[in-house]
Design a protein around this motif. Structure first.
Motif, PDB file in Angstrom:
ATOM      1  N   ALA A  26      -8.733 -33.772  48.359  1.00  0.00           N
ATOM      2  CA  ALA A  26      -8.547 -34.871  47.664  1.00  0.00           C
ATOM      3  C   ALA A  26      -7.254 -34.982  47.078  1.00  0.00           C
ATOM      4  O   ALA A  26      -6.552 -35.954  47.040  1.00  0.00           O
ATOM      5  CB  ALA A  26      -9.628 -35.259  46.660  1.00  0.00           C
ATOM      6  N   LEU A  27      -6.987 -34.196  46.403  1.00  0.00           N
ATOM      7  CA  LEU A  27      -5.502 -34.120  45.879  1.00  0.00           C
ATOM      8  C   LEU A  27      -4.351 -34.009  46.760  1.00  0.00           C
ATOM      9  O   LEU A  27      -3.335 -34.684  46.731  1.00  0.00           O
ATOM     10  CB  LEU A  27      -5.433 -32.836  45.112  1.00  0.00           C
ATOM     11  N   ALA A  28      -4.649 -33.806  47.962  1.00  0.00           N
ATOM     12  CA  ALA A  28      -3.617 -33.778  48.922  1.00  0.00           C
ATOM     13  C   ALA A  28      -3.275 -35.055  49.432  1.00  0.00           C
ATOM     14  O   ALA A  28      -2.306 -35.643  50.014  1.00  0.00           O
ATOM     15  CB  ALA A  28      -4.207 -32.934  50.459  1.00  0.00           C
ATOM     16  N   PHE A  29      -4.201 -36.126  49.033  1.00  0.00           N
ATOM     17  CA  PHE A  29      -3.773 -37.556  49.484  1.00  0.00           C
ATOM     18  C   PHE A  29      -2.567 -38.071  48.599  1.00  0.00           C
ATOM     19  O   PHE A  29      -1.976 -38.904  49.039  1.00  0.00           O
ATOM     20  CB  PHE A  29      -5.284 -38.369  49.350  1.00  0.00           C
ATOM     21  N   LEU A  30      -2.087 -37.603  47.713  1.00  0.00           N
ATOM     22  CA  LEU A  30      -1.269 -37.816  46.586  1.00  0.00           C
ATOM     23  C   LEU A  30       0.179 -37.592  47.536  1.00  0.00           C
ATOM     24  O   LEU A  30       0.970 -38.391  47.427  1.00  0.00           O
ATOM     25  CB  LEU A  30      -1.152 -36.994  45.437  1.00  0.00           C
ATOM     26  N   LEU A  31       0.290 -36.928  48.505  1.00  0.00           N
ATOM     27  CA  LEU A  31       1.410 -36.937  49.447  1.00  0.00           C
ATOM     28  C   LEU A  31       1.935 -37.981  49.951  1.00  0.00           C
ATOM     29  O   LEU A  31       2.896 -38.507  49.861  1.00  0.00           O
ATOM     30  CB  LEU A  31       1.175 -35.493  50.301  1.00  0.00           C
ATOM     31  N   TYR A  73     -11.123 -44.803  46.560  1.00  0.00           N
ATOM     32  CA  TYR A  73     -10.919 -43.377  46.573  1.00  0.00           C
ATOM     33  C   TYR A  73      -9.725 -42.684  45.939  1.00  0.00           C
ATOM     34  O   TYR A  73      -9.652 -41.959  45.206  1.00  0.00           O
ATOM     35  CB  TYR A  73     -10.847 -42.848  48.089  1.00  0.00           C
ATOM     36  N   GLU A  74      -8.390 -43.398  46.329  1.00  0.00           N
ATOM     37  CA  GLU A  74      -7.153 -42.888  45.678  1.00  0.00           C
ATOM     38  C   GLU A  74      -7.193 -43.037  44.270  1.00  0.00           C
ATOM     39  O   GLU A  74      -6.912 -42.155  43.634  1.00  0.00           O
ATOM     40  CB  GLU A  74      -6.121 -44.033  46.186  1.00  0.00           C
ATOM     41  N   LEU A  75      -7.874 -44.079  43.659  1.00  0.00           N
ATOM     42  CA  LEU A  75      -7.975 -44.281  42.088  1.00  0.00           C
ATOM     43  C   LEU A  75      -8.783 -43.121  41.362  1.00  0.00           C
ATOM     44  O   LEU A  75      -8.799 -42.704  40.263  1.00  0.00           O
ATOM     45  CB  LEU A  75      -8.195 -45.639  41.645  1.00  0.00           C
ATOM     46  N   LEU A  96     -15.969 -33.713  46.588  1.00  0.00           N
ATOM     47  CA  LEU A  96     -15.292 -34.513  45.708  1.00  0.00           C
ATOM     48  C   LEU A  96     -14.756 -33.931  44.331  1.00  0.00           C
ATOM     49  O   LEU A  96     -14.132 -34.626  43.776  1.00  0.00           O
ATOM     50  CB  LEU A  96     -16.380 -35.850  45.666  1.00  0.00           C
ATOM     51  N   GLY A  97     -15.297 -33.072  43.892  1.00  0.00           N
ATOM     52  CA  GLY A  97     -14.933 -32.354  42.512  1.00  0.00           C
ATOM     53  C   GLY A  97     -15.997 -32.915  41.584  1.00  0.00           C
ATOM     54  O   GLY A  97     -17.121 -33.393  41.770  1.00  0.00           O
ATOM     55  N   GLY A  98     -15.649 -32.703  40.199  1.00  0.00           N
ATOM     56  CA  GLY A  98     -16.622 -33.052  39.215  1.00  0.00           C
ATOM     57  C   GLY A  98     -15.921 -34.206  38.327  1.00  0.00           C
ATOM     58  O   GLY A  98     -15.238 -35.062  39.082  1.00  0.00           O
TER      59      GLY A  98
END
Length: 517
Positions: free
Chosen positions: A230-235, A442-444, A220-222
């Motif tokens: 998670a960053l891939a969901f921006l696509l 999750y997106e936010l 999930l990151g920090g």
């Protein structure tokens, strides 16, 4: 639009003579036009060409597997929006819905966020043509300067089309959407077929992380970082937005309560499937093409390498048409939103922006205003060498806020909503709301990453400007002066197609604004 008695009296859409009919938006859009608006705004060609390079850099090729999850999340939102559109089929979508269901203050906030989103996403979409497609198509070196000039010209052309004629705009968009459908299907099939024949498909590449470390890939990151996957969901989150633009044209659509929900859901489903197949084809081919990771236009590079220069360029022209269509729909939606808020006397410069041109029956002033706002945003962002990432990030954050607010409103007020006129979630209502809520939270959370500082700055600056204007509005009129029309009167206002009907409506309830559409 109907008007509460305590609010200010409407003056119409300009200065019509006494007893002279006021100009109206005509109900002339059918199912395909509504579907084309939703499909054209979403535009997988635009979203994927814009964000694919960023996904490769932050998540590697494996990042494409976030797409199906994003489609499910966005589909749940489209279902909620469809349920709302079937209850309140009126221009302005979230602005109108929240105003009537929660209250005018929250409705105005939602409208202002929507306006900020449409302004920045228009620039993000049109900037894609200038920065990623044309340099590959005509083999020149793209710079921030020439991207700025080209984008400014595209924005101007789209505004002219929208201001000139709603019917012409939709004809252009319907043709462009057809071209996009045919072009994207042909492009996907050719990439699979030619890639397989020439041995340029590497399906193992679909599960590669590229230069991204596998350790902690799904983490999930920090506190100020999001994990690679998670960053891939921006696509998907950036691409599959704007389907609600069909609801923004409710007052110009035949049988909107039935047509619009169907068009939104079908657009998301078709785009989700076609988009994923295209991503698989491009990513599999990218494994056998040199220099994709370092390319500023990775999708265009793969297409040219696999299909050859001539075929590749023909298909890139189709992509340009698709992206132009997307920008055209955004311009149309932004214009209609500005008109809807100005018609309620709740937008800066509303006296000018609420006018409909008597010859074209379109809000020309609102079209010009939307174009000028886009030019200002372009001037601010285009100075950065990372302008495209900043633009698409802001264009992902803002709709997530809009969707979250609208879904939360629906969940809280669903038992007191007006009856549906054509579409209902039925027993699936609660499961759909749960999926939509989990997905949006999750997106936010992804936007806590430090790389999104510039988009947050844009959002906060626009919020500050809006807050200053709205505070002045409340000071001058008070909260009672912002009261929206009763929900039961929406249909009566929309059905008042002539001054006689509008007058009849005023005799039994709040004053209708001449049935303006």
């Amino acid at each position: 639009m109907a008007q509460a008695e305590s609010g200010p009296q409407r003056s119409g859409t300009g200065a019509p003579g006494k007893g002279e009919p006021k100009p109206q938006m005509a109900r002339e859009l059918g199912w395909y036009a509504s579907f084309a608006v939703a499909f054209g705004f979403v535009s997988i060609a635009t979203g994927i060409f814009t964000t694919y390079g960023s996904v490769l850099a932050t998540s590697g090729p494996r990042g494409i597997w976030a797409w199906p999850i994003s489609v499910i999340g966005q589909l749940s939102i489209a279902l909620v929006f469809g349920a709302l559109a079937a209850r309140i089929p009126i221009s302005g979508y979230s602005y109108q819905w929240v105003s009537r269901i929660v209250g005018p203050v929250w409705g105005w906030i939602m409208g202002w966020i929507s306006f900020a989103f449409l302004g920045v996403v228009l620039v993000a979409v049109d900037y894609t043509i200038a920065s990623t497609i044309l340099p590959e198509l005509f083999r020149y070196v793209g710079t921030t300067q020439n991207a700025w000039v080209i984008t400014a010209g595209v924005v101007l052309l789209q505004a002219i089309l929208v201001a000139a004629s709603t019917r012409t705009t939709h004809r252009v968009n319907s043709v462009a959407v057809t071209v996009q459908l045919v072009g994207m299907i042909a492009l996907t099939v050719l990439l699979f077929a030619v890639g397989a024949f020439t041995g340029k498909l590497d399906f193992g590449h679909l599960f590669d992380t590229g230069t991204v470390p596998q350790s902690g890939y799904y983490g999930l990151g920090g506190g100020t970082t999001a994990g690679p996957f998670a960053l891939a969901f921006l696509l998907g989150a950036f691409t599959i937005v704007g389907f609600e633009s069909a609801a923004n044209l409710a007052e110009e659509t035949k049988n909107p309560a039935r047509v619009i929900p169907k068009a939104m859901v079908q657009a998301v489903l078709s785009l989700g499937v076609l988009g994923f197949l295209f991503l698989v084809a491009v990513t599999a081919a990218a494994g056998r093409v040199d220099g994709v990771g370092a390319s500023a236009t990775p999708v265009a590079t793969v297409i040219t390498a696999v299909l050859g220069s001539v075929v590749g360029k023909i298909l890139l022209v189709l992509v340009v048409v698709s992206i132009f269509s997307c920008g055209l729909v955004i311009t149309l939606s932004g214009t209609r939103l500005v008109y809807a808020m100005s018609r309620d006397e709740r937008f800066p410069g509303w006296r000018l922006l609420k006018r409909l041109d008597r010859r074209t029956a379109t809000p020309v002033n609102a079209s010009v205003f939307m174009m000028l706002i886009a030019q200002i945003i372009l001037a601010v962002f285009s100075r950065s060498t990372d302008a495209l990432f900043q633009l698409f990030s802001a264009g992902t954050l803002l709709p997530a806020l809009i969707y979250a607010g609208t879904v939360a409103m629906y969940a809280i007020k669903r038992r007191s909503l007006p009856p549906s006129q054509g579409f209902s979630l039925g027993r699936w209502e609660v499961p759909v709301l749960v999926v939509a809520g989990v997905w949006l939270v999750y997106e936010l959370l992804i936007f806590r990453d430090a790389s999104f500082r510039a988009p947050w700055t844009y959002v906060l600056v626009l919020f500050a400007i809006g807050a200053a204007y709205f505070a002045g509005l409340l000071f001058r009129r008070g909260r009672d002066g912002l009261t929206m029309p009763d929900m039961a009167d929406v249909d009566r206002a929309l059905d008042a197609v002539d001054p006689t009907a509008a007058t009849a409506a005023t005799s039994t309830g709040p004053a209708a604004e001449g049935g303006a559409r």
